[in-house]
Every structure is written in C-alpha cells, then in structure tokens.
Design a protein around this motif. Structure first.
Motif, short mmCIF file in Angstrom:
data_model
loop_
_atom_site.label_atom_id
_atom_site.label_comp_id
_atom_site.label_asym_id
_atom_site.label_seq_id
_atom_site.Cartn_x
_atom_site.Cartn_y
_atom_site.Cartn_z
N ASP A 1 29.18 36.22 44.63
CA ASP A 1 27.82 36.06 44.13
C ASP A 1 26.89 37.09 44.79
OD1 ASP A 1 27.21 35.09 46.69
OD2 ASP A 1 27.25 32.99 46.05
N ASP A 2 25.65 37.11 44.34
CA ASP A 2 24.70 38.11 44.82
C ASP A 2 24.52 38.05 46.33
OD1 ASP A 2 24.46 38.43 42.11
OD2 ASP A 2 22.28 38.39 42.07
N ASP A 3 24.35 36.86 46.87
CA ASP A 3 24.11 36.74 48.30
C ASP A 3 25.30 37.24 49.11
OD1 ASP A 3 21.62 35.67 47.80
OD2 ASP A 3 22.24 33.58 48.09
N THR A 4 26.50 36.99 48.61
CA THR A 4 27.69 37.45 49.33
C THR A 4 27.79 38.97 49.29
OG1 THR A 4 28.85 35.39 48.79
CG2 THR A 4 30.20 37.27 49.45
N MET A 5 27.52 39.56 48.14
CA MET A 5 27.55 41.02 48.05
C MET A 5 26.50 41.64 48.96
SD MET A 5 28.53 41.92 44.08
CE MET A 5 27.59 40.65 43.23
N PHE B 1 30.41 47.37 44.26
CA PHE B 1 31.20 46.18 43.97
C PHE B 1 31.63 46.24 42.51
CE2 PHE B 1 28.44 45.17 47.46
CZ PHE B 1 29.21 44.40 48.32
N VAL B 2 32.94 46.36 42.28
CA VAL B 2 33.48 46.36 40.93
C VAL B 2 33.76 44.91 40.56
CG1 VAL B 2 35.31 47.23 39.42
CG2 VAL B 2 34.53 48.62 41.35
N THR B 3 33.01 44.41 39.57
CA THR B 3 33.04 42.97 39.29
C THR B 3 33.87 42.62 38.06
OG1 THR B 3 30.97 43.12 38.04
CG2 THR B 3 30.80 42.64 40.39
N VAL C 1 35.89 49.44 30.44
CA VAL C 1 34.56 49.61 31.01
C VAL C 1 34.42 48.60 32.14
CG1 VAL C 1 32.08 49.53 30.57
CG2 VAL C 1 33.63 50.37 28.78
N ARG C 2 34.22 49.11 33.35
CA ARG C 2 34.21 48.24 34.53
C ARG C 2 32.78 48.05 35.04
NH1 ARG C 2 39.73 48.55 37.43
NH2 ARG C 2 41.01 49.64 35.91
N PRO C 3 32.29 46.82 35.09
CA PRO C 3 30.95 46.59 35.65
C PRO C 3 30.94 46.85 37.15
CG PRO C 3 32.02 44.52 35.08
CD PRO C 3 32.91 45.59 34.58
N VAL C 4 29.88 47.53 37.60
CA VAL C 4 29.73 47.88 39.01
C VAL C 4 28.31 47.58 39.44
CG1 VAL C 4 29.85 49.72 40.74
CG2 VAL C 4 31.46 49.72 38.85
N ARG C 5 28.17 47.04 40.64
CA ARG C 5 26.86 46.82 41.23
C ARG C 5 26.81 47.49 42.60
NH1 ARG C 5 25.46 40.55 40.52
NH2 ARG C 5 23.43 41.28 41.30
N TYR C 6 25.61 47.86 43.01
CA TYR C 6 25.42 48.64 44.24
C TYR C 6 24.39 47.94 45.12
CZ TYR C 6 27.18 52.19 40.98
OH TYR C 6 27.89 52.89 40.04
N PHE C 7 24.77 47.74 46.39
CA PHE C 7 23.87 47.12 47.34
C PHE C 7 23.73 48.01 48.57
CE2 PHE C 7 25.02 43.59 44.72
CZ PHE C 7 23.97 42.68 44.80
N SER C 8 22.48 48.26 48.97
CA SER C 8 22.20 48.83 50.27
C SER C 8 22.17 47.70 51.29
CB SER C 8 20.85 49.55 50.24
OG SER C 8 19.79 48.61 50.31
N PRO C 9 22.01 47.99 52.58
CA PRO C 9 21.91 46.90 53.55
C PRO C 9 20.72 45.98 53.32
CG PRO C 9 22.50 48.94 54.67
CD PRO C 9 22.17 49.31 53.25
N LYS C 10 19.73 46.45 52.54
CA LYS C 10 18.50 45.67 52.35
C LYS C 10 18.35 45.10 50.95
CE LYS C 10 16.43 46.15 56.39
NZ LYS C 10 16.10 45.00 57.24
#
Length: 270
Positions: free
Chosen positions: A30-34, A48-50, A55-64
């Motif tokens: 989930d979002d909080d875990t990522m 994060f490849v979800t 077509v692969r969904p990907v999300r990107y998180f910085s430390p903040k």
C-alpha cells in the motif's frame, strides 16, 4: 520488507550516477508501505512496479513524498527488468502517463517522455534563495518551467564556477518549490550547443541535490526546442560536483514532440 534492488543510473560505475531503489514485485504494497520503504532506502527515488504484463504500472517515491515521474529510477527499473527477462521494449504506466523504454543488448536504456510543454517562470525570490545575482544568469538561457512528466525550473548560469558554488537555503527553496509544484531546479551551464553541465536541487524529495535527473533532462530538451536551441543530440554532465559523475543523452526528433533520454544503469552491491 519487500525485496529492494539498488542500481546506479546514468553511469556504468556503481560509485557514480544516481542511486535508485527498485522493487519489481510491489503489487501487494500500500501507499504507506511504499513511502516507508523509500524513506528507509534513502535514495532520491525508489520505483515500485505494481503489476505485470505488456504495460507495467510503476510508482515513484522519494524519502518524503510520491512524485509523478522519475527518469533515473525508470532507467534503473528498465535495466533491472532487462537483466531478468532480456532486452527490448518495456512500457511503464506512470502517474504522468505511459513511458516506453527500450533497453539494448548493452543494457543502455532509452525512455520516451510523455508530451512535454514549457511555460513562463516566476522567479520571485529564487535568486536570493540560491544566493545568486541577476548577473549570474546567462541571458541566452532565459528562465522557464519545463515539463516532461514533472515540472522543473530551468535557470542558465553564465559560468561553470557559479554552477560549482551551489549553496542555497534549503527550507526557503522547499517552500518556493512546493508553492509552484516544482520537482527540481535544473541549473545549467552551456559548454557548447550540444554539451551542458547541470545540477538539480531536490529539497521537495528531502534531498539536497540529485546527481542525475532524467525527468529534468527531458524537460530541458523541451526547453531547448522551445527556445530554438535544439540539436539532434544533447549531452548532459551531472553529478561531478558531488563526486558521482553521470552522463545523460537527450535526443530531439523533428517528427516527434516527445523527448528521448538515454543512459546506462548498473547494480550497486549490497
């Protein structure tokens, strides 16, 4: 904790480039875990490849915080996948749109940006925040905001020394960027019409500076085209002032408004 791979992007040396975390199987997170994983990894971004498939969904998180698109983590993720499934084209579905990436036999990745645009820039107090003066700016590289998946303020400086002496007010720049939905500042010095040196403050990600910024490179390609300064291929040198040299290639095609950004990525030993 999920299995986090670590890659250095836009380099062939694990000690260079921009480190990125890569989680290839993040479908159950989930979002909080990522966000927590990205903070623990501590790199400017973790991808994060979800999902799987063509077509692969990907999300990107910085430390903040989550960001809509990240070039260096895209390159790192594409190379990580190519090492496992073979070279070829991979399409990532990002929050900014679909981003195809071609990885060749030498594990060099070329991403194609979403359609970019360029807009006027509101400098407000940014020169004071950077401790620059108007005389530090290159009049042939006027300030603009470029977008190719994320927004970046482009500022051209007249000298390499001014670029080298980066010393800004972190908290004030953070506030300035949050008010304007900026991901980084793309600070540039032009060595020649095809070679630029760049630095990218990234306080909105909790990072003082990015050593390689593929999303900003794509936005910069759109900026050069807007100003009539486009060349078929542009080389960006980044990270040298941080001791993590990076090499980014930007390709501008006359028949396609989208920007292509290329570079290598290599694993970082655990």
């Amino acid at each position: 904790m999920a299995d986090v791979l670590r890659y250095a992007a836009f380099t062939t040396d694990p000690a260079g480039g921009n480190p990125a975390g890569v989680v290839l199987d993040a479908g159950g997170l989930d979002d909080d875990t990522m966000q927590a994983i990205a903070a623990e990894v501590g790199y400017s971004e973790t991808a994060f490849v979800t999902g799987e498939g063509a077509v692969r969904p990907v999300r990107y998180f910085s430390p903040k915080a989550e960001v809509p698109f990240c070039g260096h983590a895209t390159v790192a993720t594409a190379v990580a996948l190519a090492e496992r499934i073979g070279p070829g084209e991979i399409v990532f579905d990002t929050k900014a749109g679909r981003v195809p990436v071609v990885v060749d036999e030498e594990l060099r990745a070329t991403l194609t940006s979403v359609e970019p645009h360029v807009e006027a820039a509101d400098l407000a107090d940014v020169l004071d925040i950077l401790r620059w003066s108007p005389d530090d700016l290159d009049p042939e590289l006027p300030p603009r905001v470029g977008y190719a998946g994320a927004r970046h303020l482009v500022l051209g400086t007249a000298t390499r020394q001014r670029l080298a002496d980066l010393d800004y007010d972190f908290d004030r720049l953070l506030a300035y960027m949050l008010e304007r939905d900026l991901t980084t500042l793309q600070l540039v010095w032009r060595e020649s019409p095809t070679v630029y040196h760049v630095r990218d403050p990234f306080p909105v990600g909790g990072v003082v500076e990015d050593p390689a910024t593929g999303a900003a490179a794509a936005a910069f390609g759109a900026y050069l085209r807007e100003l009539g300064l486009a060349q078929p291929t542009i080389t960006l040198h980044q990270g040298h002032d941080l001791g993590r040299p990076s090499l980014i290639t930007v390709e501008l095609r006359p028949d396609d408004p989208r920007i292509r950004v290329s570079g290598h990525a290599v694993p970082i030993a655990s």
